[in-house]
Design a protein around this motif. Structure first.
Motif, PDB file in Angstrom:
ATOM      1  N   ALA A 146       0.792  -1.159   0.042  1.00  0.00           N
ATOM      2  CA  ALA A 146      -0.130  -0.080   0.252  1.00  0.00           C
ATOM      3  C   ALA A 146       1.039   1.314   0.041  1.00  0.00           C
ATOM      4  N   ALA A 147       1.834   1.127   0.695  1.00  0.00           N
ATOM      5  CA  ALA A 147       2.727   2.374   0.837  1.00  0.00           C
ATOM      6  C   ALA A 147       3.470   2.546  -0.503  1.00  0.00           C
ATOM      7  N   ALA A 148       3.858   1.515  -1.259  1.00  0.00           N
ATOM      8  CA  ALA A 148       4.552   1.631  -2.666  1.00  0.00           C
ATOM      9  C   ALA A 148       3.404   1.861  -3.536  1.00  0.00           C
ATOM     10  N   GLN A 149       2.451   1.479  -3.460  1.00  0.00           N
ATOM     11  CA  GLN A 149       1.215   2.103  -4.361  1.00  0.00           C
ATOM     12  C   GLN A 149       0.991   3.738  -4.151  1.00  0.00           C
ATOM     13  N   ALA A 150       0.903   3.863  -2.990  1.00  0.00           N
ATOM     14  CA  ALA A 150       0.680   5.269  -2.501  1.00  0.00           C
ATOM     15  C   ALA A 150       1.625   6.342  -3.209  1.00  0.00           C
ATOM     16  N   GLU A 151       2.849   5.841  -2.858  1.00  0.00           N
ATOM     17  CA  GLU A 151       4.269   6.423  -3.592  1.00  0.00           C
ATOM     18  C   GLU A 151       4.300   6.523  -4.870  1.00  0.00           C
ATOM     19  N   ALA A 152       3.809   5.289  -5.775  1.00  0.00           N
ATOM     20  CA  ALA A 152       3.902   5.639  -7.138  1.00  0.00           C
ATOM     21  C   ALA A 152       2.633   6.409  -7.543  1.00  0.00           C
ATOM     22  N   ASP A 153       1.334   6.502  -6.879  1.00  0.00           N
ATOM     23  CA  ASP A 153       0.442   7.419  -7.296  1.00  0.00           C
ATOM     24  C   ASP A 153       0.894   8.903  -7.079  1.00  0.00           C
TER      25      ASP A 153
END
Length: 184
Positions: A146-153
């Motif tokens: 989730a943190a990686a996805q939020a950073e990518a977003d």
């Protein structure tokens, strides 16, 4: 004087610890006793019982009557069986060697059962710990994803904004150039 084999409470509030004692039936629960036969700790799993079987059998031969809980403890540790076998020896139904052999085989079987219960409890505890660790690892993996996805977003959202700013910056000089050409 009638003698009882009973429990005498010790330990702090909520954490009982008992002595198994032979005491006069008229004495108080935690009062004077004739002999300390053993200890009983119900706080552990399985309960810890340390009992002098020979002393308990001696008091049973002398006519001491165990209370219900003390009878269960004496039975669990084999004092009542040994008392029963000694009665058979006194009557001549058994020899002392046969009685000792029967008691030893019973004691081995009982020890095996207690060890199996301890192993089962430790195995169940280890399985529960492994299951909790696996669940924690899954939660951590989801949190990292989730943190990686939020950073990518966030990077993706920032990139189009920079492109829009670059496009606007390119259009502004072009507009100035066209203004310069029309003026000339």
């Amino acid at each position: 004087m009638s003698v009882k084999i009973r429990l005498q409470r010790h330990g702090k509030k909520g954490k009982p610890f008992y002595w198994v004692v032979a005491a006069d039936a008229r004495s108080k629960r935690d009062g004077k006793y004739l002999e300390k036969i053993g200890t009983y700790n119900p706080n552990t799993n399985p309960a810890t019982i340390d009992l002098n079987v020979d002393s308990a059998v001696k008091w049973l031969h002398n006519g001491a009557q165990p209370t219900d809980t003390a009878r269960a403890i004496l039975s669990y540790k084999g004092a009542l069986l040994k008392h029963h076998l000694d009665g058979g020896v006194r009557k001549g139904a058994l020899t002392q060697e046969q009685a000792d052999a029967k008691f030893a085989t019973w004691l081995e079987a009982k020890t095996g059962a207690v060890d199996a219960k301890k192993q089962g409890l430790s195995k169940a505890q280890a399985e529960a710990k492994a299951k909790a660790l696996k669940a924690e690892q899954e939660v951590n993996a989801k949190r990292i994803a989730a943190a990686a996805q939020a950073e990518a977003d966030a990077i993706a959202a920032a990139a189009p904004a920079e492109e829009v700013a670059e496009v606007e910056a390119e259009e502004a000089p072009a507009a100035e150039e066209s203004n310069e050409e029309t003026q000339a």
